[in-house]
Enzyme design. Structure first.
Site, mmCIF file in Angstrom:
data_model
loop_
_atom_site.group_PDB
_atom_site.id
_atom_site.type_symbol
_atom_site.label_atom_id
_atom_site.label_comp_id
_atom_site.label_asym_id
_atom_site.label_seq_id
_atom_site.Cartn_x
_atom_site.Cartn_y
_atom_site.Cartn_z
ATOM 1 N N GLY A 226 0.824 -1.206 0.000
ATOM 2 C CA GLY A 226 0.000 0.000 0.000
ATOM 3 C C GLY A 226 0.856 1.253 0.000
ATOM 4 O O GLY A 226 2.079 1.189 0.164
ATOM 5 N N CYS A 254 5.699 -5.771 1.590
ATOM 6 C CA CYS A 254 5.861 -4.356 1.271
ATOM 7 C C CYS A 254 5.405 -3.459 2.432
ATOM 8 O O CYS A 254 6.019 -3.450 3.472
ATOM 9 C CB CYS A 254 5.135 -4.036 -0.036
ATOM 10 S SG CYS A 254 5.750 -2.554 -0.864
ATOM 11 N N GLN A 258 6.519 -3.412 6.588
ATOM 12 C CA GLN A 258 6.891 -2.275 7.426
ATOM 13 C C GLN A 258 5.998 -2.180 8.662
ATOM 14 O O GLN A 258 6.474 -1.888 9.766
ATOM 15 C CB GLN A 258 6.813 -0.991 6.601
ATOM 16 C CG GLN A 258 7.784 -0.954 5.428
ATOM 17 C CD GLN A 258 7.401 0.052 4.363
ATOM 18 O OE1 GLN A 258 6.504 0.868 4.557
ATOM 19 N NE2 GLN A 258 8.054 -0.015 3.214
ATOM 20 N N ASN A 296 8.200 -1.976 -4.847
ATOM 21 C CA ASN A 296 7.603 -0.645 -4.959
ATOM 22 C C ASN A 296 7.478 -0.063 -3.565
ATOM 23 O O ASN A 296 6.429 -0.169 -2.927
ATOM 24 C CB ASN A 296 6.237 -0.701 -5.643
ATOM 25 C CG ASN A 296 5.578 0.668 -5.708
ATOM 26 O OD1 ASN A 296 6.210 1.686 -5.442
ATOM 27 N ND2 ASN A 296 4.306 0.701 -6.040
ATOM 28 N N PHE A 299 9.863 3.600 1.742
ATOM 29 C CA PHE A 299 10.250 3.561 3.147
ATOM 30 C C PHE A 299 10.878 2.201 3.433
ATOM 31 O O PHE A 299 10.674 1.236 2.691
ATOM 32 C CB PHE A 299 9.034 3.769 4.059
ATOM 33 C CG PHE A 299 8.445 5.151 3.983
ATOM 34 C CD1 PHE A 299 8.789 6.132 4.902
ATOM 35 C CD2 PHE A 299 7.540 5.465 2.977
ATOM 36 C CE1 PHE A 299 8.247 7.404 4.825
ATOM 37 C CE2 PHE A 299 6.992 6.743 2.892
ATOM 38 C CZ PHE A 299 7.348 7.714 3.812
ATOM 39 N N HIS A 344 7.360 -8.059 -3.614
ATOM 40 C CA HIS A 344 6.058 -8.545 -4.085
ATOM 41 C C HIS A 344 6.158 -9.974 -4.617
ATOM 42 O O HIS A 344 6.586 -10.189 -5.753
ATOM 43 C CB HIS A 344 5.530 -7.634 -5.203
ATOM 44 C CG HIS A 344 5.062 -6.301 -4.720
ATOM 45 N ND1 HIS A 344 3.728 -5.982 -4.592
ATOM 46 C CD2 HIS A 344 5.747 -5.214 -4.318
ATOM 47 C CE1 HIS A 344 3.612 -4.745 -4.134
ATOM 48 N NE2 HIS A 344 4.830 -4.261 -3.964
ATOM 49 N N GLU A 346 3.750 -11.835 -5.594
ATOM 50 C CA GLU A 346 2.747 -12.132 -6.621
ATOM 51 C C GLU A 346 3.269 -11.852 -8.026
ATOM 52 O O GLU A 346 2.686 -12.308 -9.020
ATOM 53 C CB GLU A 346 1.460 -11.336 -6.373
ATOM 54 C CG GLU A 346 1.446 -9.919 -6.866
ATOM 55 C CD GLU A 346 2.311 -8.969 -6.060
ATOM 56 O OE1 GLU A 346 2.603 -7.867 -6.545
ATOM 57 O OE2 GLU A 346 2.690 -9.332 -4.923
#
Length: 375
Positions: A226, A254, A258, A296, A299, A344, A346
């Site tokens: 997200g 992702c 975090q 992607n 942070f 990721h 997927e």
């Protein structure tokens, strides 16, 4: 074609030509290094509020189609390309890319030196940017408008991209497990990958409560990717701590990685220019295997990579590290069913090196069966 300008908040301006929708748009300037997968990039909710610079020079040659969409809409704030294809040639194509960008009101720019932009961002870091296309503004006026925009640090964006109500992706074949997937900006390929492994996936809003999660009697909880700053997700972090207390297996990717890290007591920080693309090398420190992975994120997690660590939920360790810059790319609790990766699995778009992580999640749910605990 009219003139268009890519204007950074440090005053650097790149001149190009109008492309896609005209007007103006603002966001965080980031670059994406994938040679393919522009449609998955455009529909990835993690790119919300970001102006994406594609480093591959030719974009649009395969057009767009419905199946490759990762969500219901294009989320990028703006799209920057060097040479958009004037010809669409693919048997799966349903529409021209520029036509779809216009229909979805995505402001773009073409004919700029995307390699020079990328080098600038690598030197100066991700920053605020505006695209001004077909407008009569002075250079000073454009820079002033860009500098008025909010930065990504401190941005709370999951509410913008999450589902409004729970929906279910049924298991393919025999149902073996039930998983609650917390939608912080989930991509469509993720619940499909779990469904292919016999998992019934309940995709739940970002603000789902523990009671709502327990009501479906999940065998595991998935924390999705997200957009935004993980430090702003205080309620979700507390939810994850409650799930850990329930000893329900957790898998985060992702943004979810975090958030799990922060739930364990670690801090996050803003990367200079982030990792975005489908060619990021990551090493599994347990096996020594190197994976080429899809990323992607802007942070990262601060966790010790030289030794294991202790938490109130038991001992843990960093499992994966970026070979480019040493960023923490994965962690696990070694005596409880919880792990996460920064990338990721997927692979939409991207390599399939990390697909095994969904199988690992299945193994974890077998190893740590759900317990019923009083609240």
């Amino acid at each position: 074609m009219s003139k268009a300008f890519f204007v950074l908040d440090d005053g650097r301006i790149f001149e190009g030509s109008s492309w896609a929708a005209t007007g103006k748009t603002f966001g965080e300037a980031v670059f994406q290094t994938g040679m393919t997968g522009y449609q998955e990039t455009l529909t990835d909710p993690s790119y919300h509020k970001q102006v994406v610079v594609m480093t591959a020079p030719h974009i649009g040659n395969t057009g767009v189609n419905t199946f490759d969409n990762e969500s219901k809409k294009y989320w990028v704030a703006g799209f920057v390309v060097r040479n958009p294809s004037t010809l669409t040639s693919n048997w799966r194509s349903e529409k021209d890319l520029e036509a779809e960008l216009i229909d979805q009101a995505i402001v773009g720019i073409q004919g700029v030196d995307t390699r020079a932009i990328t080098r600038h961002l690598r030197d100066r870091g991700a920053m605020r940017v505006g695209i001004f296309s077909g407008l009569e503004l002075t250079r000073e006026e454009m820079v002033i408008e860009v500098r008025k925009q909010p930065a990504m640090s401190g941005a709370y964006l999951s509410a913008d991209v999450s589902t409004e109500s729970t929906y279910v992706v049924p298991a393919v074949g025999e149902k073996k497990f039930t998983v609650a997937a917390i939608d912080l900006g989930i991509k469509g390929a993720t619940p499909r990958a779990m469904a292919e492994r016999g998992i019934e996936v309940h995709v739940m809003p970002y603000n789902a409560t523990l009671d709502e999660i327990l009501a479906i009697k999940p065998d595991g909880v998935f924390l999705s990717n997200g957009p935004g700053d993980p430090a702003t997700m205080t309620e979700t972090i507390e939810l994850v701590r409650a799930i850990l207390a329930q000893e329900i297996p957790i898998f985060g990717i992702c943004f979810g990685h975090q958030i799990l890290g922060r739930a364990l007591g670690f801090e996050t920080y803003k990367l200079q220019f982030g990792h975005r693309g489908i060619n990021q090398p990551v090493i599994d420190r347990k096996t020594g295997k190197v994976e080429i992975t899809a990323h992607n994120h802007g942070f990262a997690l601060q966790a010790p990579t030289d030794a294991g660590f202790s938490t109130v939920y038991g001992p843990g360790q960093v499992t994966h590290v970026s070979l480019n810059d040493g960023v923490v790319e994965g962690l696990e609790l070694t005596e409880r069913g919880a792990f996460s990766v920064q990338y990721h699995p997927e692979a939409a778009a991207g390599p399939h090196d990390a697909a095994y992580l969904f199988d690992r999640f299945v193994d974890l749910m077998v190893q740590y069966p759900r317990k019923v605990k009083a609240l």
